[in-house]
Design a protein around this motif. Structure first.
Motif, PDB file in Angstrom:
ATOM      1  N   GLY A  47       0.795  -1.222   0.000  1.00 52.79           N
ATOM      2  CA  GLY A  47       0.000   0.000   0.000  1.00 52.79           C
ATOM      3  C   GLY A  47       0.825   1.268   0.000  1.00 52.79           C
ATOM      4  N   HIS A  48       2.148   1.151  -0.223  1.00 55.15           N
ATOM      5  CA  HIS A  48       3.021   2.314  -0.268  1.00 55.15           C
ATOM      6  C   HIS A  48       3.118   2.814  -1.709  1.00 55.15           C
ATOM      7  N   ARG A  49       3.867   3.876  -1.909  1.00 54.01           N
ATOM      8  CA  ARG A  49       4.097   4.419  -3.249  1.00 54.01           C
ATOM      9  C   ARG A  49       5.581   4.785  -3.385  1.00 54.01           C
ATOM     10  N   CYS A  50       6.046   4.876  -4.628  1.00 54.46           N
ATOM     11  CA  CYS A  50       7.423   5.296  -4.854  1.00 54.46           C
ATOM     12  C   CYS A  50       7.514   6.124  -6.129  1.00 54.46           C
ATOM     13  N   VAL A  51       8.542   6.956  -6.197  1.00 56.46           N
ATOM     14  CA  VAL A  51       8.875   7.731  -7.388  1.00 56.46           C
ATOM     15  C   VAL A  51      10.383   7.635  -7.575  1.00 56.46           C
ATOM     16  N   ALA A  52      10.863   8.018  -8.753  1.00 54.70           N
ATOM     17  CA  ALA A  52      12.293   7.886  -9.036  1.00 54.70           C
ATOM     18  C   ALA A  52      12.779   9.063  -9.872  1.00 54.70           C
ATOM     19  N   TYR A  58      12.525   6.783  -4.235  1.00 52.40           N
ATOM     20  CA  TYR A  58      11.992   7.343  -3.002  1.00 52.40           C
ATOM     21  C   TYR A  58      10.696   6.613  -2.657  1.00 52.40           C
ATOM     22  N   VAL A  59      10.705   5.912  -1.527  1.00 52.92           N
ATOM     23  CA  VAL A  59       9.586   5.065  -1.104  1.00 52.92           C
ATOM     24  C   VAL A  59       8.926   5.705   0.106  1.00 52.92           C
ATOM     25  N   ALA A 119      -2.014   8.430  -3.331  1.00 57.67           N
ATOM     26  CA  ALA A 119      -1.460   8.572  -4.677  1.00 57.67           C
ATOM     27  C   ALA A 119      -0.238   9.473  -4.592  1.00 57.67           C
ATOM     28  N   MET A 120       0.769   9.197  -5.426  1.00 55.74           N
ATOM     29  CA  MET A 120       2.008   9.966  -5.343  1.00 55.74           C
ATOM     30  C   MET A 120       2.673  10.049  -6.705  1.00 55.74           C
ATOM     31  N   HIS A 340       1.952  -3.460  -4.488  1.00 60.41           N
ATOM     32  CA  HIS A 340       3.353  -3.090  -4.514  1.00 60.41           C
ATOM     33  C   HIS A 340       3.483  -1.672  -5.069  1.00 60.41           C
ATOM     34  N   ALA A 341       4.706  -1.176  -5.151  1.00 62.05           N
ATOM     35  CA  ALA A 341       4.957   0.165  -5.681  1.00 62.05           C
ATOM     36  C   ALA A 341       5.910   0.065  -6.860  1.00 62.05           C
ATOM     37  N   ALA A 342       5.690   0.901  -7.877  1.00 60.06           N
ATOM     38  CA  ALA A 342       6.532   0.891  -9.070  1.00 60.06           C
ATOM     39  C   ALA A 342       6.790   2.326  -9.512  1.00 60.06           C
ATOM     40  N   ALA A 343       7.990   2.546 -10.049  1.00 63.90           N
ATOM     41  CA  ALA A 343       8.363   3.867 -10.553  1.00 63.90           C
ATOM     42  C   ALA A 343       9.376   3.689 -11.668  1.00 63.90           C
ATOM     43  N   VAL A 344       9.484   4.685 -12.540  1.00 61.51           N
ATOM     44  CA  VAL A 344      10.410   4.619 -13.669  1.00 61.51           C
ATOM     45  C   VAL A 344      11.319   5.836 -13.649  1.00 61.51           C
ATOM     46  N   THR A 345      12.597   5.626 -13.956  1.00 63.40           N
ATOM     47  CA  THR A 345      13.555   6.722 -14.019  1.00 63.40           C
ATOM     48  C   THR A 345      13.385   7.478 -15.335  1.00 63.40           C
TER      49      THR A 345
END
Length: 417
Positions: A47-52, A58-59, A119-120, A340-345
Motif C-alpha cells: 500500500g506504499h508508493r514510490c517515485v524515481a 523514493y519510497v 497517490a504519489m 506493490h509500488a513501481a516507478a520509472v527513471t
C-alpha cells in the motif's frame, strides 16, 4: 579506376552478433537487488508508493499488520520509540542507485499521516502526495495535498479555503497536466466514486471536472449515444497525453475491472469515450486486475502485477497511448504480487518494490527489482558498467573521480540527497 576512400565494413561474425543481441536482451530481464546484511532497509510493506529520478528511488508510506515481522525487522525494540504509527509507516526512504544502499530520510514540516493507498508522483524535484487512509482503513481518509521539496526536504500541506473540495478517499489515482493536478476515483471505505476533480497549482483551488452522479439520476434514461463514466472504483491507475485522461483497471473489494476497453476523458469537452484496445497477437489482453504497479514513459504505459478475485499476477505489459496496443514482456516479476509500488527513471528503468505475496494477504515483501523498459542511452550504459566494475566507487574521493574524467553531474549521483 577510382579507389574507395575506405574499405567496406566486413560482415559481422555470427558469434559477435549473437553476443551483442544477448547483451541487449539482458537489459530487459528483471534483476533483483540482493539484501545487504546489517544494512538499514525498509520493513516489508504494501500500500506504499514510490517515485524515481536519475539518482535514486523514493519510497513513502505503507502498511504491515504483522507484529512478528515488525519485531524481527526492528530487533524487538520498543515500538513506542519508533517513528512509525503501527501498523503504518509514516516514513520516507531513499535508495541510491550508485551505492545500492537505503537511507531513511530526515524531513521537516507537516508529513501526511494517511499513508496507505495514497497517490504519489514526482514533478521536477517535488514529490506530490494526495489522499490515502490511516488505520483502521476508511476512518481517517484524506483529500489533502502534500508536497515535499527534495532539495530542502521540507513538507508543505496545501490548505485551501474553497467551498468545493473532493470527497475524502484512498485508492485514488492522480496525474499532472500542465498546471493542473487531476484526481480520479477512490473509496471512502464504504462507497466508491468515479468523480474527476482538478487542483490548479497556480490558483491553489479545486474544481469539479466530472460529477459521476449525473450518470445515474433516478428515473432518467440516458440517450443511446451517451457514454457513462467508468464504474466507481479504487486502486486503478490514470495516465494522460495532455488532452485526455486514461483510466486503467481497478475494482472494488470483491471485483476487478478489465483492461480490454479503455475509458478516456476528453479534458476539453469533459466527455467520456470508450475505446477498444488492441490485444497482443500472442498473449491477448492482460487479465482483469486492481492494485497493480503502473508507470508512464512518454506515450507508453507499463503495468505490473496486481490481482483479481481469482488470482495474483506476475506479468509486465506495455500499452501504447497512440494506438492502444498491448504488448506483453517476456520478463516476469520475482513472484506474483499486488499492492506493490513501481516507478520509472527518466532514462527508462522501472523499479518494483514490496507488495503482498499471498491471496490471504498475510505475507509482505521487501524485495527491490529493476528492469529496463527501453534501450538506455550511451551515458547510462557506460555509467552502469562503471558501477559494475568499480562497486566501491562511492568511497573514492570526489577529487580523484574528477581526475578520472567523471563529470560533476555524474559524481552527484553518488550522494544521498
Amino acid at each position: 579506376m577510382i579507389r574507395p576512400l575506405c574499405r567496406p565494413p566486413r560482415p559481422e561474425p555470427m558469434a559477435a552478433k549473437n553476443f551483442r543481441m544477448n547483451r541487449i536482451g539482458e537489459l530487459f530481464e528483471l534483476k533483483t537487488f540482493p539484501e545487504k546484511k546489517g544494512g538499514k532497509k525498509p520493513c516489508p510493506r504494501s500500500g506504499h508508493r514510490c517515485v524515481a529520478d536519475k539518482k535514486g528511488l523514493y519510497v513513502f508510506g505503507g502498511y504491515n499488520p504483522n507484529l512478528d515481522t515488525l519485531k524481527r525487522h526492528y530487533d524487538d525494540c520498543d515500538f513506542e520509540a519508533l517513528d512509525i504509527i503501527i501498523p503504518l509507516f509514516n516514513e520516507l526512504w531513499e535508495f541510491n542507485f550508485a551505492s545500492c544502499c537505503w537511507r531513511k530520510m530526515k524531513t521537516s514540516g507537516p508529513m501526511p499521516t494517511e499513508v496507505a493507498s495514497m497517490a504519489m508522483l514526482l514533478v521536477g524535484s517535488t514529490i506530490v502526495v494526495y489522499g490515502g487512509t490511516g488505520f483502521p482503513f476508511g476512518f481517517t481518509s484524506s483529500n489533502k495535498i502534500y508536497t515535499l521539496n527534495l532539495r530542502s526536504l521540507k513538507w508543505k500541506k496545501h490548505v485551501t479555503e474553497e467551498e468545493y473540495s473532493p470527497i475524502r478517499t484512498y485508492g485514488s489515482a492522480i496525474c499532472v497536466n500542465k498546471e493542473n493536478l487531476y484526481v480520479y476515483g477512490g473509496t471512502t471505505g464504504w462507497s466508491y466514486t468515479s468523480n474527476v476533480d482538478c487542483y490548479n497549482m497556480d490558483s491553489l483551488s479545486w474544481s469539479s471536472v466530472y460529477d459521476s452522479s449525473i450518470d445515474w439520476p433516478p428515473g432518467y434514461i440516458q440517450p443511446h449515444d451517451y457514454v457513462q463514466s467508468p464504474k466507481p472504483r479504487y486502486r486503478h491507475e490514470m495516465v494522460s497525453d495532455r488532452e485526455h485522461l486514461y483510466i486503467l483497471g481497478g475494482g472494488r473489494a470483491t471485483v476487478a475491472f478489465e483492461l480490454e476497453t479503455i475509458y478516456i476523458l476528453n479534458l476539453q469537452s469533459k466527455s467520456w469515450e470508450r475505446r477498444q484496445s488492441i490485444k497482443d497477437k500472442k498473449h491477448g489482453y492482460p487479465g482483469r486486475r486492481r492494485c497493480f504497479g503502473c508507470c508512464q514513459l512518454s506515450d507508453n504505459v507499463y503495468i505490473s502485477g496486481g490481482l483479481n478475485e481469482l488470482m495474483m499476477f506476475d506479468d509486465i505489459w506495455r500499452l501504447s497511448l497512440t494506438d492502444l496496443q498491448w504488448t506483453k514482456f517476456n520478463a516476469k516479476l520475482l513472484f506474483p504480487t499486488y499492492f506493490h509500488a513501481a516507478a520509472v527513471t527518466p532514462s527508462g528503468c522501472m523499479f518494483i518494490h514490496g507488495g503482498v505475496k499471498t491471496l490471504t494477504g498475510d505475507k509482505r515483501s521487501l524485495k527491490l527489482s529493476k528492469i529496463w523498459l527501453v534501450v538506455p542511452n550511451l551515458l547510462e550504459l557506460c555509467w552502469e558498467k562503471i558501477l559494475y566494475y568499480i562497486p566501491s566507487i562511492c568511497r573514492i574521493p570526489e577529487s580523484q573521480l574528477m581526475q578520472l574524467g567523471l563529470p560533476q553531474h555524474i559524481i552527484s549521483r553518488l550522494k544521498f540527497i
